[in-house]
Design a protein around this motif. Structure first.
Motif, PDB file in Angstrom:
ATOM      1  N   HIS A 301       0.732  -1.402  -0.045  1.00  0.00           N
ATOM      2  CA  HIS A 301      -0.003  -0.131  -0.082  1.00  0.00           C
ATOM      3  C   HIS A 301       0.784   1.323   0.088  1.00  0.00           C
ATOM      4  CE1 HIS A 301      -3.773  -1.843   0.569  1.00  0.00           C
ATOM      5  NE2 HIS A 301      -3.429  -2.978   1.090  1.00  0.00           N
ATOM      6  N   ILE A 302       0.114   2.325  -0.176  1.00  0.00           N
ATOM      7  CA  ILE A 302       0.919   3.708  -0.421  1.00  0.00           C
ATOM      8  C   ILE A 302       1.811   3.877   0.783  1.00  0.00           C
ATOM      9  CG2 ILE A 302      -0.975   4.937   0.508  1.00  0.00           C
ATOM     10  CD1 ILE A 302      -0.130   7.143  -1.471  1.00  0.00           C
ATOM     11  N   HIS A 303       1.379   3.648   2.094  1.00  0.00           N
ATOM     12  CA  HIS A 303       2.263   3.861   3.313  1.00  0.00           C
ATOM     13  C   HIS A 303       3.557   3.081   3.308  1.00  0.00           C
ATOM     14  CE1 HIS A 303      -1.219   1.372   4.498  1.00  0.00           C
ATOM     15  NE2 HIS A 303      -0.356   0.939   5.148  1.00  0.00           N
ATOM     16  N   HIS A 304       3.128   1.805   2.848  1.00  0.00           N
ATOM     17  CA  HIS A 304       4.447   0.979   2.970  1.00  0.00           C
ATOM     18  C   HIS A 304       5.474   1.303   1.664  1.00  0.00           C
ATOM     19  CE1 HIS A 304       1.228  -2.119   4.161  1.00  0.00           C
ATOM     20  NE2 HIS A 304       1.997  -1.878   5.182  1.00  0.00           N
ATOM     21  N   ARG A 305       4.981   1.800   0.687  1.00  0.00           N
ATOM     22  CA  ARG A 305       5.898   2.016  -0.589  1.00  0.00           C
ATOM     23  C   ARG A 305       6.640   3.533  -0.226  1.00  0.00           C
ATOM     24  NH1 ARG A 305       4.799   0.602  -5.698  1.00  0.00           N
ATOM     25  NH2 ARG A 305       4.750   2.844  -6.367  1.00  0.00           N
ATOM     26  N   LEU A 306       6.008   4.392   0.620  1.00  0.00           N
ATOM     27  CA  LEU A 306       6.614   5.589   1.272  1.00  0.00           C
ATOM     28  C   LEU A 306       7.746   5.262   2.227  1.00  0.00           C
ATOM     29  CD1 LEU A 306       3.498   8.120   1.263  1.00  0.00           C
ATOM     30  CD2 LEU A 306       5.557   8.382  -0.319  1.00  0.00           C
ATOM     31  N   MET A 307       7.429   4.166   2.943  1.00  0.00           N
ATOM     32  CA  MET A 307       8.612   3.894   4.018  1.00  0.00           C
ATOM     33  C   MET A 307       9.992   3.321   3.087  1.00  0.00           C
ATOM     34  SD  MET A 307       6.875   2.609   7.477  1.00  0.00           S
ATOM     35  CE  MET A 307       5.699   1.382   6.611  1.00  0.00           C
ATOM     36  N   LEU A 308       9.554   2.299   2.184  1.00  0.00           N
ATOM     37  CA  LEU A 308      10.455   1.929   1.598  1.00  0.00           C
ATOM     38  C   LEU A 308      11.270   2.996   0.595  1.00  0.00           C
ATOM     39  CD1 LEU A 308       8.696  -1.162  -0.372  1.00  0.00           C
ATOM     40  CD2 LEU A 308      10.399  -1.110   1.724  1.00  0.00           C
ATOM     41  N   ALA A 309      10.452   4.181   0.345  1.00  0.00           N
ATOM     42  CA  ALA A 309      11.293   5.291  -0.425  1.00  0.00           C
ATOM     43  C   ALA A 309      12.262   5.931   0.577  1.00  0.00           C
ATOM     44  CB  ALA A 309      10.305   6.187  -0.822  1.00  0.00           C
ATOM     45  N   GLN A 315       6.642  10.654   9.003  1.00  0.00           N
ATOM     46  CA  GLN A 315       6.862  11.499   7.991  1.00  0.00           C
ATOM     47  C   GLN A 315       5.575  10.996   6.979  1.00  0.00           C
ATOM     48  OE1 GLN A 315      10.916  10.674   7.307  1.00  0.00           O
ATOM     49  NE2 GLN A 315      11.512  12.724   7.882  1.00  0.00           N
ATOM     50  N   VAL A 316       5.585   9.524   6.878  1.00  0.00           N
ATOM     51  CA  VAL A 316       4.436   9.066   5.899  1.00  0.00           C
ATOM     52  C   VAL A 316       3.156   9.628   6.350  1.00  0.00           C
ATOM     53  CG1 VAL A 316       3.349   7.000   5.358  1.00  0.00           C
ATOM     54  CG2 VAL A 316       5.825   7.056   5.286  1.00  0.00           C
ATOM     55  N   LEU A 317       2.838   9.909   7.591  1.00  0.00           N
ATOM     56  CA  LEU A 317       1.381  10.048   8.083  1.00  0.00           C
ATOM     57  C   LEU A 317       1.371  11.602   7.712  1.00  0.00           C
ATOM     58  CD1 LEU A 317      -1.054  10.148  10.027  1.00  0.00           C
ATOM     59  CD2 LEU A 317       0.462  10.916  11.894  1.00  0.00           C
ATOM     60  N   VAL A 318       2.370  12.496   7.930  1.00  0.00           N
ATOM     61  CA  VAL A 318       2.234  13.595   7.340  1.00  0.00           C
ATOM     62  C   VAL A 318       1.983  13.958   5.931  1.00  0.00           C
ATOM     63  CG1 VAL A 318       3.252  16.139   7.388  1.00  0.00           C
ATOM     64  CG2 VAL A 318       3.542  14.728   9.362  1.00  0.00           C
ATOM     65  N   VAL A 319       2.596  13.193   5.211  1.00  0.00           N
ATOM     66  CA  VAL A 319       2.867  13.449   3.418  1.00  0.00           C
ATOM     67  C   VAL A 319       1.307  12.764   2.928  1.00  0.00           C
ATOM     68  CG1 VAL A 319       3.666  12.231   1.469  1.00  0.00           C
ATOM     69  CG2 VAL A 319       5.248  12.988   3.414  1.00  0.00           C
ATOM     70  N   VAL A 320       0.909  11.525   3.288  1.00  0.00           N
ATOM     71  CA  VAL A 320      -0.300  11.059   3.157  1.00  0.00           C
ATOM     72  C   VAL A 320      -1.501  12.116   3.452  1.00  0.00           C
ATOM     73  CG1 VAL A 320      -1.973   9.478   3.053  1.00  0.00           C
ATOM     74  CG2 VAL A 320       0.382   8.919   3.214  1.00  0.00           C
ATOM     75  N   LEU A 321      -1.458  12.609   4.598  1.00  0.00           N
ATOM     76  CA  LEU A 321      -2.579  13.381   5.009  1.00  0.00           C
ATOM     77  C   LEU A 321      -2.667  14.817   4.158  1.00  0.00           C
ATOM     78  CD1 LEU A 321      -2.836  13.226   9.038  1.00  0.00           C
ATOM     79  CD2 LEU A 321      -4.236  12.005   6.987  1.00  0.00           C
ATOM     80  N   GLN A 356       2.529   8.391  -8.090  1.00  0.00           N
ATOM     81  CA  GLN A 356       3.278   6.925  -8.142  1.00  0.00           C
ATOM     82  C   GLN A 356       4.658   6.833  -8.714  1.00  0.00           C
ATOM     83  OE1 GLN A 356       1.789   4.454  -6.273  1.00  0.00           O
ATOM     84  NE2 GLN A 356       0.348   6.239  -5.911  1.00  0.00           N
ATOM     85  N   VAL A 357       4.984   7.789  -9.834  1.00  0.00           N
ATOM     86  CA  VAL A 357       6.060   7.596 -10.479  1.00  0.00           C
ATOM     87  C   VAL A 357       7.155   8.313  -9.554  1.00  0.00           C
ATOM     88  CG1 VAL A 357       7.548   8.999 -12.358  1.00  0.00           C
ATOM     89  CG2 VAL A 357       5.122   7.918 -12.880  1.00  0.00           C
ATOM     90  N   VAL A 358       6.768   9.274  -8.857  1.00  0.00           N
ATOM     91  CA  VAL A 358       7.809   9.890  -7.734  1.00  0.00           C
ATOM     92  C   VAL A 358       8.171   9.083  -6.835  1.00  0.00           C
ATOM     93  CG1 VAL A 358       8.089  11.771  -6.278  1.00  0.00           C
ATOM     94  CG2 VAL A 358       6.997  12.177  -8.441  1.00  0.00           C
ATOM     95  N   ILE A 359       7.048   8.538  -6.403  1.00  0.00           N
ATOM     96  CA  ILE A 359       7.535   7.175  -5.102  1.00  0.00           C
ATOM     97  C   ILE A 359       8.174   6.150  -5.771  1.00  0.00           C
ATOM     98  CG2 ILE A 359       6.207   5.564  -3.699  1.00  0.00           C
ATOM     99  CD1 ILE A 359       3.853   7.322  -3.360  1.00  0.00           C
ATOM    100  N   MET A 360       7.990   5.631  -6.927  1.00  0.00           N
ATOM    101  CA  MET A 360       8.894   4.584  -7.456  1.00  0.00           C
ATOM    102  C   MET A 360      10.315   5.245  -7.728  1.00  0.00           C
ATOM    103  SD  MET A 360       9.046   1.460  -8.270  1.00  0.00           S
ATOM    104  CE  MET A 360       7.300   0.999  -8.481  1.00  0.00           C
ATOM    105  N   TYR A 361      10.320   6.379  -7.931  1.00  0.00           N
ATOM    106  CA  TYR A 361      11.748   6.886  -8.095  1.00  0.00           C
ATOM    107  C   TYR A 361      12.661   6.975  -6.885  1.00  0.00           C
ATOM    108  CZ  TYR A 361      15.483  10.279  -8.621  1.00  0.00           C
ATOM    109  OH  TYR A 361      16.735  11.087  -8.760  1.00  0.00           O
ATOM    110  N   TYR A 362      11.904   7.302  -5.810  1.00  0.00           N
ATOM    111  CA  TYR A 362      12.621   7.545  -4.470  1.00  0.00           C
ATOM    112  C   TYR A 362      12.863   6.049  -3.981  1.00  0.00           C
ATOM    113  CZ  TYR A 362      12.793  12.354  -4.431  1.00  0.00           C
ATOM    114  OH  TYR A 362      13.127  14.092  -4.781  1.00  0.00           O
ATOM    115  N   LYS A 363      11.817   5.408  -4.154  1.00  0.00           N
ATOM    116  CA  LYS A 363      12.019   3.863  -3.889  1.00  0.00           C
ATOM    117  C   LYS A 363      13.105   2.983  -4.094  1.00  0.00           C
ATOM    118  CE  LYS A 363       9.356  -0.775  -3.805  1.00  0.00           C
ATOM    119  NZ  LYS A 363       8.079  -1.129  -4.227  1.00  0.00           N
ATOM    120  N   ASN A 364      13.331   3.442  -5.715  1.00  0.00           N
ATOM    121  CA  ASN A 364      14.443   2.527  -6.282  1.00  0.00           C
ATOM    122  C   ASN A 364      15.720   3.015  -6.015  1.00  0.00           C
ATOM    123  OD1 ASN A 364      12.591   0.928  -7.748  1.00  0.00           O
ATOM    124  ND2 ASN A 364      12.486   2.250  -9.538  1.00  0.00           N
ATOM    125  N   ARG A 365      15.610   4.623  -5.767  1.00  0.00           N
ATOM    126  CA  ARG A 365      16.933   5.216  -5.179  1.00  0.00           C
ATOM    127  C   ARG A 365      17.223   4.634  -3.752  1.00  0.00           C
ATOM    128  NH1 ARG A 365      17.843  11.924  -4.834  1.00  0.00           N
ATOM    129  NH2 ARG A 365      17.038  11.256  -3.019  1.00  0.00           N
TER     130      ARG A 365
END
Length: 371
Positions: A301-309, A315-321, A356-365
């Motif tokens: 889910h989006i919060h899992h992907r943000l943590m992997l990023a 910080q995930v809480l603040v970003v998603v809200l 999603q593209v931005v999250i994927m970029y930072y996740k891969n980095r």
């Protein structure tokens, strides 16, 4: 009327939640109604968190709405004699019947577990009560070129929407404060719209939900500073909140072109855009990978992907809200200024894909940095 619609439900819900939540935690610990232990960084084990907090929601809601509602009847207020509001009251009572069923299946699932078929059957019956009460998604206000919908389309569409929204909250209940924070935003926005439309019964419900969620949010986000134990909603809370959200959003959407601007349904469902789009993305991913769509626990889910990023849970809480708030502002602004709803939907989807593209970029980095 403002006193009975806002102040009393808010104070009652918050006070009852502050009183009941510690007792639920005590019972959960004694009866071992806890979530599974989770290994985090450096081999440390996170403290087990009770997942039975949702059992408090339904009784608090009944008391917080029932008492001020009874006061309006005793005072012979206009709310109790208005024919149109009486129609909303009938719809509300059928919704409460369905909400009771969702609450009970959630309690059973949290305690002993319920088979997927039985759970879906009960959810389907509860979802059917909403369109059968006369509250249906029967007009799309020109979205994708569609306007009036026949009963053969509107009833199944409403049932699917209720089932869809009802199962989104549980998927957010992994990050401290994420589920409660997002739900508070949704009910807060709906409360403002209900106040503008002078729909006091729905206003009571929305305000009561905001009030009872405040202790959940504080306990899970800041409670550790004063030694308070965290508490998750569990399936009971997820199903109860999701079903109620679906009812309120559809009810407010029904005011389009009457008490509220044309296309307000787009803005209402825009409050749920993040969880709805995320569930769709996860479902499609599971289908592509040949996995069971209804099976949870894939951490995608989006919060899992943000943590992997690379973001921390807070910080995930603040970003998603913040993202949720931005989507709400965009859709509200567009509806109030008469934008084409199809164009607004295209903007929403485009913004989602860009995110999603931005999250994927930072996740891969982040993955490359670890290597």
């Amino acid at each position: 009327m403002l006193y009975y619609s806002i102040i009393i439900p808010l104070l009652l819900a918050t006070s009852l939640a502050l009183f009941i939540i510690p007792r639920i935690i005590m019972v959960s610990v004694k009866k071992e109604l806890m979530g599974e232990e989770t290994v985090v960084r450096d081999g440390k084990i996170r403290r087990r968190v009770p997942r039975f907090g949702g059992v408090s929601l339904f009784p608090i809601l009944v008391v917080s709405v029932g008492l001020p509602l009874a006061c309006t009847f005793f005072l012979n207020d206009q709310f109790s004699t208005n024919a149109e509001n009486s129609t909303y009251f009938v719809q509300f009572m059928l919704m409460m019947t369905g909400l009771t069923a969702m609450y009970m299946v959630g309690v059973m699932d949290d305690l002993v577990g319920v088979s997927l078929k039985s759970k879906l059957a009960i959810e389907l019956l509860a979802a059917l009560l909403i369109p059968l009460s006369g509250l249906r998604i029967d007009h799309l206000d020109g979205l994708l070129g569609l306007y009036e919908l026949s009963s053969w389309i509107s009833i199944p569409l409403t049932v699917i929407a209720v089932l869809y929204v009802s199962n989104t909250v549980s998927m957010l209940d992994d990050i401290d404060g994420l589920a409660s924070g997002m739900v508070m935003i949704v009910f807060g926005v709906m409360a403002v719209l209900c106040a503008i439309a002078n729909q006091y019964l729905l206003l009571m419900v929305c305000v009561a939900m905001v009030g009872l969620l405040v202790p959940f949010l504080f306990r899970n986000v800041m409670g550790w500073r004063v030694g308070w134990r965290k508490l998750f909603f569990g399936d009971t809370g997820g199903l109860t909140i999701g079903y109620l959200m679906a009812f309120v959003v559809i009810a407010v959407s029904h005011m389009s072109g009457k008490e509220l601007p044309v296309g307000i349904g787009m803005a209402c469902f825009g409050t749920l855009l993040i969880p709805m789009f995320d569930v769709m993305r996860v479902g499609i991913t599971r289908l592509v990978n040949g996995r069971n769509v209804f099976k949870s626990g894939d951490k995608n889910h989006i919060h899992h992907r943000l943590m992997l990023a690379g973001l921390k849970p807070r910080q995930v809480l603040v970003v998603v809200l913040l993202i949720t708030f931005e989507f709400i502002c965009l859709n509200m602004w567009g509806v109030w200024n008469g934008w084409n709803l199809s164009l607004l939907l295209v903007i929403d989807v485009s913004a989602w894909f860009l995110m999603q593209v931005v999250i994927m970029y930072y996740k891969n980095r982040a993955g490359r940095d670890k290597c």
